[in-house]
Design a protein around this motif. Sequence first.
Motif, PDB file in Angstrom:
ATOM      1  N   SER A 179       1.551   9.367  -5.837  1.00 29.25           N
ATOM      2  CA  SER A 179       1.728  10.765  -5.428  1.00 29.25           C
ATOM      3  C   SER A 179       2.336  11.609  -6.551  1.00 29.25           C
ATOM      4  O   SER A 179       2.186  12.826  -6.559  1.00 29.25           O
ATOM      5  CB  SER A 179       2.597  10.854  -4.174  1.00 29.25           C
ATOM      6  OG  SER A 179       3.933  10.496  -4.467  1.00 29.25           O
ATOM      7  N   GLU A 180       2.994  10.968  -7.486  1.00 27.51           N
ATOM      8  CA  GLU A 180       3.618  11.688  -8.599  1.00 27.51           C
ATOM      9  C   GLU A 180       2.794  11.618  -9.883  1.00 27.51           C
ATOM     10  O   GLU A 180       3.217  12.117 -10.911  1.00 27.51           O
ATOM     11  CB  GLU A 180       5.011  11.110  -8.864  1.00 27.51           C
ATOM     12  CG  GLU A 180       5.942  11.237  -7.678  1.00 27.51           C
ATOM     13  CD  GLU A 180       7.272  10.534  -7.915  1.00 27.51           C
ATOM     14  OE1 GLU A 180       7.549  10.120  -9.055  1.00 27.51           O
ATOM     15  OE2 GLU A 180       8.025  10.403  -6.934  1.00 27.51           O
ATOM     16  N   LYS A 181       1.631  11.009  -9.821  1.00 26.02           N
ATOM     17  CA  LYS A 181       0.813  10.822 -11.023  1.00 26.02           C
ATOM     18  C   LYS A 181      -0.335  11.819 -11.072  1.00 26.02           C
ATOM     19  O   LYS A 181      -0.887  12.211 -10.057  1.00 26.02           O
ATOM     20  CB  LYS A 181       0.257   9.403 -11.064  1.00 26.02           C
ATOM     21  CG  LYS A 181       1.357   8.362 -11.202  1.00 26.02           C
ATOM     22  CD  LYS A 181       0.816   7.117 -11.814  1.00 26.02           C
ATOM     23  CE  LYS A 181       1.898   6.148 -12.148  1.00 26.02           C
ATOM     24  NZ  LYS A 181       2.636   6.489 -13.328  1.00 26.02           N
ATOM     25  N   ARG A 184       0.837  -1.196   0.000  1.00 25.13           N
ATOM     26  CA  ARG A 184       0.000   0.000   0.000  1.00 25.13           C
ATOM     27  C   ARG A 184       0.879   1.256   0.000  1.00 25.13           C
ATOM     28  O   ARG A 184       0.651   2.188  -0.775  1.00 25.13           O
ATOM     29  CB  ARG A 184      -0.931   0.007   1.220  1.00 25.13           C
ATOM     30  CG  ARG A 184      -1.895   1.174   1.186  1.00 25.13           C
ATOM     31  CD  ARG A 184      -2.690   1.308   2.486  1.00 25.13           C
ATOM     32  NE  ARG A 184      -3.558   2.440   2.426  1.00 25.13           N
ATOM     33  CZ  ARG A 184      -3.162   3.708   2.510  1.00 25.13           C
ATOM     34  NH1 ARG A 184      -1.891   4.001   2.646  1.00 25.13           N
ATOM     35  NH2 ARG A 184      -4.021   4.694   2.447  1.00 25.13           N
ATOM     36  N   ASP A 185       1.900   1.298   0.852  1.00 31.32           N
ATOM     37  CA  ASP A 185       2.789   2.471   0.918  1.00 31.32           C
ATOM     38  C   ASP A 185       3.513   2.695  -0.408  1.00 31.32           C
ATOM     39  O   ASP A 185       3.640   3.830  -0.869  1.00 31.32           O
ATOM     40  CB  ASP A 185       3.809   2.311   2.053  1.00 31.32           C
ATOM     41  CG  ASP A 185       3.161   2.385   3.435  1.00 31.32           C
ATOM     42  OD1 ASP A 185       1.975   2.791   3.522  1.00 31.32           O
ATOM     43  OD2 ASP A 185       3.839   2.027   4.421  1.00 31.32           O
ATOM     44  N   ALA A 186       3.986   1.599  -1.011  1.00 31.41           N
ATOM     45  CA  ALA A 186       4.679   1.717  -2.305  1.00 31.41           C
ATOM     46  C   ALA A 186       3.732   2.247  -3.378  1.00 31.41           C
ATOM     47  O   ALA A 186       4.109   3.090  -4.199  1.00 31.41           O
ATOM     48  CB  ALA A 186       5.244   0.361  -2.724  1.00 31.41           C
ATOM     49  N   THR A 187       2.489   1.779  -3.354  1.00 28.55           N
ATOM     50  CA  THR A 187       1.495   2.206  -4.343  1.00 28.55           C
ATOM     51  C   THR A 187       1.132   3.668  -4.148  1.00 28.55           C
ATOM     52  O   THR A 187       1.112   4.449  -5.101  1.00 28.55           O
ATOM     53  CB  THR A 187       0.241   1.310  -4.256  1.00 28.55           C
ATOM     54  OG1 THR A 187       0.646  -0.050  -4.421  1.00 28.55           O
ATOM     55  CG2 THR A 187      -0.776   1.676  -5.315  1.00 28.55           C
ATOM     56  N   ILE A 245      -4.781  11.776 -30.209  1.00 29.42           N
ATOM     57  CA  ILE A 245      -4.459  12.068 -28.813  1.00 29.42           C
ATOM     58  C   ILE A 245      -3.543  10.963 -28.298  1.00 29.42           C
ATOM     59  O   ILE A 245      -3.904   9.793 -28.318  1.00 29.42           O
ATOM     60  CB  ILE A 245      -5.722  12.133 -27.936  1.00 29.42           C
ATOM     61  CG1 ILE A 245      -6.648  13.244 -28.431  1.00 29.42           C
ATOM     62  CG2 ILE A 245      -5.341  12.365 -26.481  1.00 29.42           C
ATOM     63  CD1 ILE A 245      -7.926  13.342 -27.663  1.00 29.42           C
ATOM     64  N   LEU A 246      -2.370  11.368 -27.857  1.00 23.32           N
ATOM     65  CA  LEU A 246      -1.412  10.427 -27.262  1.00 23.32           C
ATOM     66  C   LEU A 246      -1.118  10.873 -25.836  1.00 23.32           C
ATOM     67  O   LEU A 246      -1.269  12.033 -25.505  1.00 23.32           O
ATOM     68  CB  LEU A 246      -0.097  10.410 -28.049  1.00 23.32           C
ATOM     69  CG  LEU A 246      -0.192   9.906 -29.483  1.00 23.32           C
ATOM     70  CD1 LEU A 246       1.138  10.080 -30.174  1.00 23.32           C
ATOM     71  CD2 LEU A 246      -0.610   8.448 -29.503  1.00 23.32           C
ATOM     72  N   ARG A 247      -0.670   9.936 -25.028  1.00 23.71           N
ATOM     73  CA  ARG A 247      -0.261  10.288 -23.682  1.00 23.71           C
ATOM     74  C   ARG A 247       1.142   9.776 -23.465  1.00 23.71           C
ATOM     75  O   ARG A 247       1.583   8.822 -24.107  1.00 23.71           O
ATOM     76  CB  ARG A 247      -1.228   9.706 -22.657  1.00 23.71           C
ATOM     77  CG  ARG A 247      -1.165   8.209 -22.543  1.00 23.71           C
ATOM     78  CD  ARG A 247      -2.281   7.624 -21.707  1.00 23.71           C
ATOM     79  NE  ARG A 247      -2.162   7.788 -20.298  1.00 23.71           N
ATOM     80  CZ  ARG A 247      -1.551   6.935 -19.480  1.00 23.71           C
ATOM     81  NH1 ARG A 247      -0.958   5.855 -19.956  1.00 23.71           N
ATOM     82  NH2 ARG A 247      -1.516   7.147 -18.205  1.00 23.71           N
ATOM     83  N   THR A 248       1.855  10.441 -22.585  1.00 23.89           N
ATOM     84  CA  THR A 248       3.211  10.012 -22.225  1.00 23.89           C
ATOM     85  C   THR A 248       3.286   9.876 -20.721  1.00 23.89           C
ATOM     86  O   THR A 248       2.512  10.482 -19.994  1.00 23.89           O
ATOM     87  CB  THR A 248       4.271  11.025 -22.710  1.00 23.89           C
ATOM     88  OG1 THR A 248       3.981  12.293 -22.137  1.00 23.89           O
ATOM     89  CG2 THR A 248       4.275  11.127 -24.218  1.00 23.89           C
ATOM     90  N   SER A 249       4.214   9.075 -20.286  1.00 23.44           N
ATOM     91  CA  SER A 249       4.334   8.887 -18.830  1.00 23.44           C
ATOM     92  C   SER A 249       5.274   9.912 -18.249  1.00 23.44           C
ATOM     93  O   SER A 249       5.944  10.632 -18.908  1.00 23.44           O
ATOM     94  CB  SER A 249       4.836   7.493 -18.523  1.00 23.44           C
ATOM     95  OG  SER A 249       6.011   7.214 -19.230  1.00 23.44           O
TER      96      SER A 249
END
Length: 164
Positions: free
Chosen positions: A18-20, A10-13, A160-164
């Motif tokens: 938090s950065e998404k 859970r903490d890792a997820t 429409i494209l998305r990037t990470s």
Amino acid sequence: EGNGAKHLWRDATVNLWSEKVYVPKSARAKLKSSPKEALRISLHDAIRSWITLEELTTFAWNFRFKELAGDVWTNDDPWWNGRKPRKVAFHCDELHRKKRCPRGVMEWFDEHSGEERQFLSWKFLLRKVHRITEKSEICYDRVAPSWRGVQVQNFPGELILRTS
């Protein structure tokens, strides 16, 4: 998995999220019951380059015309006049969400000018993939999820494209 391992997953997820800007509902729904699965879904989703209907309809997007559109369009565009860009938000009701090529209403607005909001129709465009069969016939596959676009009213569709 014991409770200790569950808390670590859970903490890792939560740390990853938090950065998404966007986390799919399917991943968020798994966080309590199976945080390891939630993380797996998130990592798999991160490599996706096409946009989903859920993602398209989650945000109000910045919008500006390309310079190529010409003065007729850019003279009135806030972004080309040194202001914040207009926003667009895509809405889709439940009936249209279930269709192969969803459609709905796009809300077009300028948060800073006070101009009246406009509502335009839109639809998802799904590219058909051409491939040659063993008999040298052209075959149209149903959907290539790596290419999605949106068409507003009768204007040309946009990829429409998305990037990470």
